[in-house]
Design a protein around this motif. Structure first.
Motif, PDB file in Angstrom:
ATOM      1  N   MET A   1       0.847  -1.173   0.000  1.00  0.00           N
ATOM      2  CA  MET A   1       0.000   0.000   0.000  1.00  0.00           C
ATOM      3  C   MET A   1       0.893   1.237   0.000  1.00  0.00           C
ATOM      4  N   ARG A   2       0.637   2.150  -0.930  1.00  0.00           N
ATOM      5  CA  ARG A   2       1.458   3.359  -1.049  1.00  0.00           C
ATOM      6  C   ARG A   2       0.646   4.579  -0.668  1.00  0.00           C
ATOM      7  N   ASN A   3       1.352   5.672  -0.397  1.00  0.00           N
ATOM      8  CA  ASN A   3       0.697   6.937  -0.106  1.00  0.00           C
ATOM      9  C   ASN A   3      -0.349   6.818   0.994  1.00  0.00           C
ATOM     10  N   VAL A   4       0.104   6.358   2.155  1.00  0.00           N
ATOM     11  CA  VAL A   4      -0.801   6.115   3.277  1.00  0.00           C
ATOM     12  C   VAL A   4      -0.558   7.147   4.370  1.00  0.00           C
ATOM     13  N   LEU A   5      -1.657   7.669   4.888  1.00  0.00           N
ATOM     14  CA  LEU A   5      -1.630   8.567   6.031  1.00  0.00           C
ATOM     15  C   LEU A   5      -2.430   7.941   7.153  1.00  0.00           C
ATOM     16  N   VAL A   6      -1.848   7.907   8.340  1.00  0.00           N
ATOM     17  CA  VAL A   6      -2.592   7.530   9.542  1.00  0.00           C
ATOM     18  C   VAL A   6      -3.002   8.835  10.205  1.00  0.00           C
ATOM     19  N   ALA A   7      -4.289   9.136  10.173  1.00  0.00           N
ATOM     20  CA  ALA A   7      -4.835  10.327  10.830  1.00  0.00           C
ATOM     21  C   ALA A   7      -5.636   9.836  12.028  1.00  0.00           C
ATOM     22  N   TYR A   8      -5.487  10.517  13.159  1.00  0.00           N
ATOM     23  CA  TYR A   8      -6.166  10.022  14.348  1.00  0.00           C
ATOM     24  C   TYR A   8      -6.562  11.147  15.287  1.00  0.00           C
ATOM     25  N   GLY A  27       4.636   1.960   7.603  1.00  0.00           N
ATOM     26  CA  GLY A  27       5.524   2.872   6.888  1.00  0.00           C
ATOM     27  C   GLY A  27       4.770   4.091   6.400  1.00  0.00           C
ATOM     28  N   ALA A  28       3.792   4.526   7.197  1.00  0.00           N
ATOM     29  CA  ALA A  28       2.902   5.620   6.813  1.00  0.00           C
ATOM     30  C   ALA A  28       3.249   6.895   7.575  1.00  0.00           C
ATOM     31  N   ASP A  29       2.792   8.008   7.045  1.00  0.00           N
ATOM     32  CA  ASP A  29       2.914   9.278   7.741  1.00  0.00           C
ATOM     33  C   ASP A  29       1.813   9.367   8.796  1.00  0.00           C
ATOM     34  N   LEU A  30       1.983  10.292   9.727  1.00  0.00           N
ATOM     35  CA  LEU A  30       1.084  10.402  10.871  1.00  0.00           C
ATOM     36  C   LEU A  30       0.577  11.837  10.994  1.00  0.00           C
ATOM     37  N   PRO A  72      -2.278  17.172   5.208  1.00  0.00           N
ATOM     38  CA  PRO A  72      -1.904  17.110   3.786  1.00  0.00           C
ATOM     39  C   PRO A  72      -2.672  16.015   3.034  1.00  0.00           C
ATOM     40  N   ILE A  73      -3.972  16.052   3.097  1.00  0.00           N
ATOM     41  CA  ILE A  73      -4.835  14.997   2.542  1.00  0.00           C
ATOM     42  C   ILE A  73      -4.581  14.763   1.060  1.00  0.00           C
ATOM     43  N   ASP A  74      -4.351  15.818   0.309  1.00  0.00           N
ATOM     44  CA  ASP A  74      -4.206  15.685  -1.145  1.00  0.00           C
ATOM     45  C   ASP A  74      -3.018  14.821  -1.555  1.00  0.00           C
ATOM     46  N   ARG A  75      -2.061  14.599  -0.657  1.00  0.00           N
ATOM     47  CA  ARG A  75      -0.874  13.791  -0.982  1.00  0.00           C
ATOM     48  C   ARG A  75      -1.086  12.297  -0.806  1.00  0.00           C
ATOM     49  N   TYR A  76      -2.251  11.872  -0.323  1.00  0.00           N
ATOM     50  CA  TYR A  76      -2.451  10.464   0.035  1.00  0.00           C
ATOM     51  C   TYR A  76      -3.637   9.857  -0.698  1.00  0.00           C
ATOM     52  N   ASP A  77      -3.490   8.560  -1.019  1.00  0.00           N
ATOM     53  CA  ASP A  77      -4.562   7.794  -1.644  1.00  0.00           C
ATOM     54  C   ASP A  77      -5.402   7.073  -0.596  1.00  0.00           C
ATOM     55  N   THR A  78      -4.734   6.671   0.486  1.00  0.00           N
ATOM     56  CA  THR A  78      -5.390   5.896   1.537  1.00  0.00           C
ATOM     57  C   THR A  78      -5.184   6.585   2.877  1.00  0.00           C
ATOM     58  N   ILE A  79      -6.274   6.717   3.607  1.00  0.00           N
ATOM     59  CA  ILE A  79      -6.232   7.301   4.939  1.00  0.00           C
ATOM     60  C   ILE A  79      -6.690   6.236   5.926  1.00  0.00           C
ATOM     61  N   LEU A  98     -13.546  15.187   8.505  1.00  0.00           N
ATOM     62  CA  LEU A  98     -13.917  14.711   7.168  1.00  0.00           C
ATOM     63  C   LEU A  98     -14.556  15.816   6.333  1.00  0.00           C
ATOM     64  N   GLU A  99     -15.299  16.697   6.968  1.00  0.00           N
ATOM     65  CA  GLU A  99     -15.968  17.785   6.252  1.00  0.00           C
ATOM     66  C   GLU A  99     -15.022  18.940   5.922  1.00  0.00           C
ATOM     67  N   ALA A 100     -13.849  18.962   6.533  1.00  0.00           N
ATOM     68  CA  ALA A 100     -12.896  20.052   6.324  1.00  0.00           C
ATOM     69  C   ALA A 100     -12.017  19.863   5.087  1.00  0.00           C
ATOM     70  N   TYR A 101     -12.038  18.673   4.490  1.00  0.00           N
ATOM     71  CA  TYR A 101     -11.152  18.348   3.371  1.00  0.00           C
ATOM     72  C   TYR A 101     -11.931  17.637   2.267  1.00  0.00           C
ATOM     73  N   ASP A 102     -11.337  17.580   1.092  1.00  0.00           N
ATOM     74  CA  ASP A 102     -11.932  16.855  -0.028  1.00  0.00           C
ATOM     75  C   ASP A 102     -11.313  15.454  -0.088  1.00  0.00           C
ATOM     76  N   PHE A 103     -12.113  14.459   0.208  1.00  0.00           N
ATOM     77  CA  PHE A 103     -11.653  13.070   0.194  1.00  0.00           C
ATOM     78  C   PHE A 103     -12.118  12.323  -1.058  1.00  0.00           C
ATOM     79  N   THR A 104     -12.572  13.029  -2.060  1.00  0.00           N
ATOM     80  CA  THR A 104     -13.070  12.399  -3.279  1.00  0.00           C
ATOM     81  C   THR A 104     -12.019  11.470  -3.871  1.00  0.00           C
ATOM     82  N   GLY A 105     -12.426  10.227  -4.136  1.00  0.00           N
ATOM     83  CA  GLY A 105     -11.548   9.233  -4.743  1.00  0.00           C
ATOM     84  C   GLY A 105     -10.582   8.564  -3.778  1.00  0.00           C
TER      85      GLY A 105
END
Length: 157
Positions: A1-8, A27-30, A72-79, A98-105
């Motif tokens: 899995m590439r371009n992964v962000l762990v947001a919490y 191996g994800a960003d946080l 930096p949501i736009d840099r990731y494919d998977t959250i 979730l409402e503060a960013y565009d998660f389309t796709g």
């Protein structure tokens, strides 16, 4: 899995510890989702119907303010999106995020910590806040999970 962000979001530190372990294993960003006004222990008293968390969770339209809007949501494919379970679902600050960013796709996989309940209908509850995203319940990540167990779970997604 590439371009992964762990947001919490973590109110007491439990979810933060799991999120850090998950990010290392994947191996994800946080990224920490922080409320503009931090929660106190009194705010989290679910036995008090007038506590901040009780009031917020009883009004599903309530949106606690975020401390920042620089994820930096736009840099990731998977959250991988983590939080404690409150009243059988995600805290309303997750809707705010979730409402503060565009998660389309984007793929959003939920993980949670909980003292007793599971994810239940959490993905369905949050779908309204991120139109255009693919959001699914992942799993509860309670206790001590090995780095290998977390890595295997992420690879299975």
């Amino acid at each position: 899995m590439r371009n992964v962000l762990v947001a919490y979001f973590s109110a007491s530190g439990t979810t933060a510890r799991m999120a850090r372990s998950l990010a290392r294993a994947a191996g994800a960003d946080l990224y920490e989702i922080r409320p503009a006004v931090p929660y106190t222990s009194a705010d989290l008293d679910w036995n008090d119907k007038q506590s901040r968390s009780s009031v917020e969770m009883n009004d599903k339209s309530f949106r606690p303010a975020l401390a920042d809007h620089d994820a930096p949501i736009d840099r990731y494919d998977t959250i991988l999106l983590g939080f404690p379970i409150w009243w059988y679902t995600a805290p309303t600050i997750i809707n705010t995020f979730l409402e503060a960013y565009d998660f389309t796709g984007k793929d959003i996989v939920l993980f949670a910590t909980s003292g007793g309940s599971g994810l239940g209908h959490t993905a369905a509850d949050l779908t309204v806040s991120c139109p255009g995203a693919h959001i699914v319940n992942g799993r509860l990540l309670n206790g001590t999970l090995s780095r290998e167990a977390l890595r295997q779970w992420v690879e299975s997604l």
